[in-house]
Design an enzyme around this catalytic site. Sequence first.
Site, PDB file in Angstrom:
ATOM      1  N   GLY A  11      -5.001   9.368  -6.025  1.00  0.00           N
ATOM      2  CA  GLY A  11      -5.410   9.294  -4.613  1.00  0.00           C
ATOM      3  C   GLY A  11      -4.445  10.297  -3.807  1.00  0.00           C
ATOM      4  N   GLY A  13      -1.946   9.802  -0.729  1.00  0.00           N
ATOM      5  CA  GLY A  13      -1.308   9.199   0.199  1.00  0.00           C
ATOM      6  C   GLY A  13      -1.334   9.982   1.674  1.00  0.00           C
ATOM      7  CB  SER A  14       0.094   8.767   4.933  1.00  0.00           C
ATOM      8  OG  SER A  14       0.978   7.885   4.324  1.00  0.00           O
ATOM      9  N   GLY A  16       1.244  12.764   0.860  1.00  0.00           N
ATOM     10  CA  GLY A  16       1.327  13.393  -0.617  1.00  0.00           C
ATOM     11  C   GLY A  16       0.322  12.769  -1.622  1.00  0.00           C
ATOM     12  CE  LYS A  33       2.728   8.871  -1.124  1.00  0.00           C
ATOM     13  NZ  LYS A  33       2.590   8.236   0.490  1.00  0.00           N
ATOM     14  CG  ASP A 134       0.981   4.724   7.876  1.00  0.00           C
ATOM     15  OD1 ASP A 134       0.700   5.651   7.101  1.00  0.00           O
ATOM     16  OD2 ASP A 134      -0.102   4.352   8.801  1.00  0.00           O
TER      17      ASP A 134
HETATM   18  C1  LIG Z   1      -8.842   5.373  -7.192  1.00  0.00           C
HETATM   19  N1  LIG Z   1      -7.515   5.069  -7.314  1.00  0.00           N
HETATM   20  C2  LIG Z   1      -6.979   3.833  -7.554  1.00  0.00           C
HETATM   21  O1  LIG Z   1      -7.674   3.074  -8.101  1.00  0.00           O
HETATM   22  C3  LIG Z   1      -5.700   3.482  -7.509  1.00  0.00           C
HETATM   23  C4  LIG Z   1      -4.747   2.859  -8.587  1.00  0.00           C
HETATM   24  C5  LIG Z   1      -5.300   2.083  -9.934  1.00  0.00           C
HETATM   25  N2  LIG Z   1      -3.543   2.942  -8.129  1.00  0.00           N
HETATM   26  C6  LIG Z   1      -3.432   3.314  -6.960  1.00  0.00           C
HETATM   27  C7  LIG Z   1      -2.152   3.752  -5.986  1.00  0.00           C
HETATM   28  C8  LIG Z   1      -1.024   3.230  -6.461  1.00  0.00           C
HETATM   29  C9  LIG Z   1      -0.382   2.534  -7.674  1.00  0.00           C
HETATM   30  O2  LIG Z   1      -0.987   2.125  -8.537  1.00  0.00           O
HETATM   31  N3  LIG Z   1       0.795   2.469  -7.371  1.00  0.00           N
HETATM   32  C10 LIG Z   1       1.194   2.940  -6.040  1.00  0.00           C
HETATM   33  C11 LIG Z   1       2.450   3.054  -5.451  1.00  0.00           C
HETATM   34  C12 LIG Z   1       2.698   3.531  -4.146  1.00  0.00           C
HETATM   35  C13 LIG Z   1       1.599   4.256  -3.781  1.00  0.00           C
HETATM   36 CL1  LIG Z   1       1.975   4.842  -2.397  1.00  0.00          CL
HETATM   37  C14 LIG Z   1       0.367   4.157  -4.357  1.00  0.00           C
HETATM   38  C15 LIG Z   1       0.198   3.484  -5.613  1.00  0.00           C
HETATM   39  C16 LIG Z   1      -4.617   3.870  -6.494  1.00  0.00           C
HETATM   40  C17 LIG Z   1      -5.005   4.832  -5.207  1.00  0.00           C
END
Ligand SMILES: CNC(=O)c1c(C)[nH]c(/C=C2\C(=O)Nc3ccc(Cl)cc32)c1C
Length: 272
Positions: A11, A13-14, A16, A33, A134
């Site tokens: 994904g 983030g805000s 990065g 990130k 945030d």
């Molecule tokens: C489609 N994306 C997802 O399903 C997804 C998964 C399985 N994990 C994440 C995001 C994070 C993740 O799994 N650990 C994180 C630690 C900090 C931040 Cl800012 C984001 C994450 C995401 C966006």
Amino acid sequence: MDAYEVLEKLGSGSFGTIRKIVRKSDKKVLVWKEIRYGRMNEKEKSMLVSEVNILRELKHPNIVRYKDRIIDRESSTIYIIMEFCENGDLASVIRKYKRCGKRVEESRIWTLFFQIACALHECHCRKQKILHRDIKPANVFIDRNNGFKLGDFGLARVLSTETQLAKTNVGTPYYMAPEQVNELPYNEKCDIWSLGCLLYEMAALAPPFEAANQLALAVKIKAGRVSRLPEQYSEELNQAVRSMLQLDSAKRPSIEDLFKLPKMQEQAEIAV
Ligand SMILES: CNC(=O)c1c(C)[nH]c(/C=C2\C(=O)Nc3ccc(Cl)cc32)c1C
């Protein structure tokens, strides 16, 4: 320094890109990130590094765990390594409920309420208070046990400066508190307002204040008119959310006040 295999992008983030990674030494799945600091001045760079160092001290089951950081001076990029949350972010969950036309069980909303309140307690009640700044569904992550974790702590202060990096996904500030709209000093009661917005959206599947543009949104926030939660939700939850969405920040409850709610006490007994 550990070596990592870089996998898919998870994904934006805000500030990065979030990528899934595997630590080669033990095959541990993590994320990092990527934050490009090339356009930051020296003061902002040192603020970013000290902010990350503070966040590395935050060890709590409802805060996404910071594991390490890598600074690549050649590409002016800092990689913040954090725990992997298998079930993604709350924004995706809310989108799914909207698509299916279903409402979130009230018990799940109280669990979210309690767990994010615990995360905020860990930060608001420290000697050196840390504010999130945030809180929103895209910054709440869900682990393999369906536990909620607050992510991206505190970076917003550093990265929201005038010369801030190009935001990767400039969203509408739906959760901005009235005092922020009026550009007044930010304190923990702004995080309480955002928590109220988060719980409102988990129940109503839409933020409490929506508008076609940021000016119209600011007008609605400052007017402070909030519709009741959908009728299936209890008056206790509705009143708790409304208390957090009071225009006067002094009237909003503190985290300590919120833990005194009967339903929050029940959650505390379950959590033990
Ligand atoms: C489609 N994306 C997802 O399903 C997804 C998964 C399985 N994990 C994440 C995001 C994070 C993740 O799994 N650990 C994180 C630690 C900090 C931040 Cl800012 C984001 C994450 C995401 C966006």
